[in-house]
Enzyme design. Sequence first.
Site, PDB file in Angstrom:
ATOM      1  N   GLY A 150       0.829  -1.222   0.000  1.00  0.00           N
ATOM      2  CA  GLY A 150       0.000   0.000   0.000  1.00  0.00           C
ATOM      3  C   GLY A 150       0.848   1.251   0.000  1.00  0.00           C
ATOM      4  O   GLY A 150       0.636   2.174   0.793  1.00  0.00           O
ATOM      5  N   ALA A 151       1.823   1.295  -0.954  1.00  0.00           N
ATOM      6  CA  ALA A 151       2.802   2.392  -0.960  1.00  0.00           C
ATOM      7  C   ALA A 151       2.371   3.570  -1.823  1.00  0.00           C
ATOM      8  O   ALA A 151       3.079   4.565  -1.927  1.00  0.00           O
ATOM      9  CB  ALA A 151       4.144   1.850  -1.464  1.00  0.00           C
TER      10      ALA A 151
ATOM     11  N   ARG B 108      -0.295   5.593  -1.571  1.00  0.00           N
ATOM     12  CA  ARG B 108      -1.010   6.726  -0.964  1.00  0.00           C
ATOM     13  C   ARG B 108      -0.725   6.758   0.527  1.00  0.00           C
ATOM     14  O   ARG B 108      -0.218   5.790   1.095  1.00  0.00           O
ATOM     15  CB  ARG B 108      -2.528   6.548  -1.129  1.00  0.00           C
ATOM     16  CG  ARG B 108      -3.007   6.588  -2.525  1.00  0.00           C
ATOM     17  CD  ARG B 108      -4.515   6.551  -2.592  1.00  0.00           C
ATOM     18  NE  ARG B 108      -5.068   5.216  -2.480  1.00  0.00           N
ATOM     19  CZ  ARG B 108      -6.035   4.876  -1.646  1.00  0.00           C
ATOM     20  NH1 ARG B 108      -6.554   5.756  -0.814  1.00  0.00           N
ATOM     21  NH2 ARG B 108      -6.511   3.646  -1.624  1.00  0.00           N
TER      22      ARG B 108
ATOM     23  N   THR C 156      -2.825  -1.602  -5.568  1.00  0.00           N
ATOM     24  CA  THR C 156      -3.833  -2.542  -6.097  1.00  0.00           C
ATOM     25  C   THR C 156      -3.929  -2.462  -7.621  1.00  0.00           C
ATOM     26  O   THR C 156      -4.410  -3.386  -8.255  1.00  0.00           O
ATOM     27  CB  THR C 156      -5.230  -2.218  -5.517  1.00  0.00           C
ATOM     28  OG1 THR C 156      -5.502  -0.841  -5.735  1.00  0.00           O
ATOM     29  CG2 THR C 156      -5.293  -2.530  -4.036  1.00  0.00           C
TER      30      THR C 156
ATOM     31  N   ASN D 165       1.561  -2.495   5.550  1.00  0.00           N
ATOM     32  CA  ASN D 165       0.827  -1.235   5.766  1.00  0.00           C
ATOM     33  C   ASN D 165      -0.572  -1.215   5.163  1.00  0.00           C
ATOM     34  O   ASN D 165      -1.466  -0.564   5.704  1.00  0.00           O
ATOM     35  CB  ASN D 165       1.659  -0.087   5.152  1.00  0.00           C
ATOM     36  CG  ASN D 165       0.838   1.168   4.958  1.00  0.00           C
ATOM     37  OD1 ASN D 165       0.564   1.906   5.915  1.00  0.00           O
ATOM     38  ND2 ASN D 165       0.384   1.418   3.737  1.00  0.00           N
TER      39      ASN D 165
ATOM     40  N   TYR E  90     -12.783  -3.767  11.821  1.00  0.00           N
ATOM     41  CA  TYR E  90     -11.471  -3.105  11.778  1.00  0.00           C
ATOM     42  C   TYR E  90     -10.711  -3.335  13.098  1.00  0.00           C
ATOM     43  O   TYR E  90      -9.526  -3.679  13.097  1.00  0.00           O
ATOM     44  CB  TYR E  90     -11.697  -1.612  11.527  1.00  0.00           C
ATOM     45  CG  TYR E  90     -10.442  -0.797  11.308  1.00  0.00           C
ATOM     46  CD1 TYR E  90      -9.756  -0.862  10.098  1.00  0.00           C
ATOM     47  CD2 TYR E  90      -9.961   0.056  12.298  1.00  0.00           C
ATOM     48  CE1 TYR E  90      -8.611  -0.087   9.891  1.00  0.00           C
ATOM     49  CE2 TYR E  90      -8.832   0.832  12.093  1.00  0.00           C
ATOM     50  CZ  TYR E  90      -8.156   0.759  10.890  1.00  0.00           C
ATOM     51  OH  TYR E  90      -7.024   1.517  10.684  1.00  0.00           O
ATOM     52  N   ALA E  91     -11.421  -3.169  14.233  1.00  0.00           N
ATOM     53  CA  ALA E  91     -10.777  -3.364  15.545  1.00  0.00           C
ATOM     54  C   ALA E  91     -10.272  -4.800  15.677  1.00  0.00           C
ATOM     55  O   ALA E  91      -9.151  -5.034  16.148  1.00  0.00           O
ATOM     56  CB  ALA E  91     -11.765  -3.044  16.661  1.00  0.00           C
TER      57      ALA E  91
ATOM     58  N   LYS F  28      -7.134  -5.282  13.568  1.00  0.00           N
ATOM     59  CA  LYS F  28      -5.927  -4.621  14.078  1.00  0.00           C
ATOM     60  C   LYS F  28      -5.457  -5.239  15.400  1.00  0.00           C
ATOM     61  O   LYS F  28      -4.253  -5.319  15.645  1.00  0.00           O
ATOM     62  CB  LYS F  28      -6.172  -3.112  14.215  1.00  0.00           C
ATOM     63  CG  LYS F  28      -6.415  -2.409  12.877  1.00  0.00           C
ATOM     64  CD  LYS F  28      -5.257  -2.579  11.906  1.00  0.00           C
ATOM     65  CE  LYS F  28      -5.398  -1.737  10.647  1.00  0.00           C
ATOM     66  NZ  LYS F  28      -4.263  -1.877   9.724  1.00  0.00           N
TER      67      LYS F  28
ATOM     68  N   ILE G  12      -4.930   9.884  11.524  1.00  0.00           N
ATOM     69  CA  ILE G  12      -3.903  10.501  10.680  1.00  0.00           C
ATOM     70  C   ILE G  12      -4.581  11.045   9.425  1.00  0.00           C
ATOM     71  O   ILE G  12      -5.490  10.408   8.881  1.00  0.00           O
ATOM     72  CB  ILE G  12      -2.831   9.437  10.273  1.00  0.00           C
ATOM     73  CG1 ILE G  12      -2.276   8.702  11.508  1.00  0.00           C
ATOM     74  CG2 ILE G  12      -1.724  10.066   9.432  1.00  0.00           C
ATOM     75  CD1 ILE G  12      -1.535   9.546  12.513  1.00  0.00           C
TER      76      ILE G  12
HETATM   77  P1  NAP Z   1      -5.181   4.994   2.605  1.00  0.00           P
HETATM   78  O1  NAP Z   1      -4.690   6.358   2.358  1.00  0.00           O
HETATM   79  O2  NAP Z   1      -6.620   4.687   2.395  1.00  0.00           O
HETATM   80  O3  NAP Z   1      -4.274   3.975   1.747  1.00  0.00           O
HETATM   81  C1  NAP Z   1      -4.516   2.608   1.832  1.00  0.00           C
HETATM   82  C2  NAP Z   1      -3.431   1.843   1.097  1.00  0.00           C
HETATM   83  O4  NAP Z   1      -3.773   0.444   1.188  1.00  0.00           O
HETATM   84  C3  NAP Z   1      -3.387   2.209  -0.383  1.00  0.00           C
HETATM   85  O5  NAP Z   1      -2.069   2.288  -0.816  1.00  0.00           O
HETATM   86  C4  NAP Z   1      -4.143   1.084  -1.050  1.00  0.00           C
HETATM   87  O6  NAP Z   1      -3.685   0.781  -2.354  1.00  0.00           O
HETATM   88  C5  NAP Z   1      -3.825  -0.107  -0.123  1.00  0.00           C
HETATM   89  N1  NAP Z   1      -4.899  -1.087  -0.259  1.00  0.00           N
HETATM   90  C6  NAP Z   1      -6.234  -0.884  -0.120  1.00  0.00           C
HETATM   91  N2  NAP Z   1      -6.908  -1.999  -0.430  1.00  0.00           N
HETATM   92  C7  NAP Z   1      -5.986  -2.929  -0.748  1.00  0.00           C
HETATM   93  C8  NAP Z   1      -6.051  -4.263  -1.201  1.00  0.00           C
HETATM   94  N3  NAP Z   1      -7.219  -4.871  -1.423  1.00  0.00           N
HETATM   95  N4  NAP Z   1      -4.902  -4.921  -1.459  1.00  0.00           N
HETATM   96  C9  NAP Z   1      -3.699  -4.317  -1.303  1.00  0.00           C
HETATM   97  N5  NAP Z   1      -3.559  -3.049  -0.918  1.00  0.00           N
HETATM   98  C10 NAP Z   1      -4.696  -2.344  -0.646  1.00  0.00           C
HETATM   99  O7  NAP Z   1      -4.898   4.524   4.092  1.00  0.00           O
HETATM  100  P2  NAP Z   1      -3.863   5.057   5.188  1.00  0.00           P
HETATM  101  O8  NAP Z   1      -4.586   5.975   6.073  1.00  0.00           O
HETATM  102  O9  NAP Z   1      -2.592   5.471   4.571  1.00  0.00           O
HETATM  103  O10 NAP Z   1      -3.657   3.699   6.016  1.00  0.00           O
HETATM  104  C11 NAP Z   1      -2.481   2.921   5.942  1.00  0.00           C
HETATM  105  C12 NAP Z   1      -2.485   1.938   7.108  1.00  0.00           C
HETATM  106  O11 NAP Z   1      -2.530   2.676   8.324  1.00  0.00           O
HETATM  107  C13 NAP Z   1      -3.709   1.021   7.119  1.00  0.00           C
HETATM  108  O12 NAP Z   1      -3.336  -0.267   7.557  1.00  0.00           O
HETATM  109  C14 NAP Z   1      -4.616   1.674   8.142  1.00  0.00           C
HETATM  110  O13 NAP Z   1      -5.494   0.754   8.737  1.00  0.00           O
HETATM  111  C15 NAP Z   1      -3.604   2.221   9.127  1.00  0.00           C
HETATM  112  N6  NAP Z   1      -4.111   3.311   9.945  1.00  0.00           N
HETATM  113  C16 NAP Z   1      -4.525   4.480   9.388  1.00  0.00           C
HETATM  114  C17 NAP Z   1      -5.011   5.479  10.215  1.00  0.00           C
HETATM  115  C18 NAP Z   1      -5.485   6.805   9.693  1.00  0.00           C
HETATM  116  O14 NAP Z   1      -6.033   7.584  10.489  1.00  0.00           O
HETATM  117  N7  NAP Z   1      -5.291   7.147   8.440  1.00  0.00           N
HETATM  118  C19 NAP Z   1      -5.076   5.277  11.591  1.00  0.00           C
HETATM  119  C20 NAP Z   1      -4.655   4.074  12.122  1.00  0.00           C
HETATM  120  C21 NAP Z   1      -4.157   3.085  11.286  1.00  0.00           C
HETATM  121  P3  NAP Z   1      -4.221   1.642  -3.634  1.00  0.00           P
HETATM  122  O15 NAP Z   1      -3.574   2.979  -3.525  1.00  0.00           O
HETATM  123  O16 NAP Z   1      -3.789   0.873  -4.806  1.00  0.00           O
HETATM  124  O17 NAP Z   1      -5.711   1.730  -3.494  1.00  0.00           O
END
Ligand code: NAP
Length: 247
Positions: free
Chosen positions: A12-13, A15, A37, A89, A154-155, A158, A187
Amino acid sequence: MTKETRNVLVTGANRGIGRAISESFAKEGYSIIGTSTTAEGAKRIMSTLGNISSKVVGLQLDFSNPESIEVFINKLVDEQKRVDILVNNAGITRDNLTLRMSKKEWLDVIDINLNSVFHITKTCLKGMIKNRWGRIINISSVIGSVGNSGQSNYAASKSGVDGFSRALAQEMGSRNITVNSVAPGFIETDMTQKLVDSQKKAILKMIPLQRLGTSSEVSEVVKFLASDVASYITGEIIHVNGGMFMK
Ligand code: NAP
């Protein structure tokens, strides 16, 4: 081994947090394999990170598609791409109250957030064991520790990631492989863009630092855990949440 010779895989690099993690490793001279993806996303990883480093490969990987996982894993194995640092990630949310949650909403989140971590980690472990060095960093969430109404899927995913990190840390300690979780709070990324204003207001009330975090505030912690100075930290969950949850 110097960091210039270490290979990092970030799922998931394309975004958000994954992109910030890849960028911060690229700036330090590591070689990066980043996944998205879509084929366009994989290309974008190469073009954006290509401005920082020449050692970047973007690959397609969709955890909702078993064939895509198999193709990706075969590619890693066939092309002998050694992974020294693995950052699990990629993640999604599919929020709903449990009573209304569909089986699909439950399974999609468990597949993409938790089962994915098992598949990719297992693939990368063999090389790490052979080299007697490895770092596995799993991005979990504060929600895995405190829960959240409307996010039981989700909980669960994680908390599962955190449990996996601790168990694997115990299995891999003798191989000089550390395994840790980084648990972000809220975030600013596409994931939190979905929150409506009333949700954002309620969230800010819970955060002593009174703001959402940035992706780079998470990526710096990941980079630290991957570095040689973090060699005695394993089985930990490092919270990056502006104080909303204090252990
Ligand atoms: P994001 O901006 O929505 O990005 C999600 C990433 O995951 C994207 O690169 C996406 O790929 C990839 N992804 C989504 N569906 C997928 C699939 N089916 N197979 C493989 N890759 C997939 O999310 P983020 O906020 O950066 O979150 C990154 C991590 O941090 C996640 O594990 C999330 O649960 C965790 N997190 C985030 C927050 C927050 O507040 N943002 C808080 C706590 C934990 P594409 O770009 O190709 O769609």
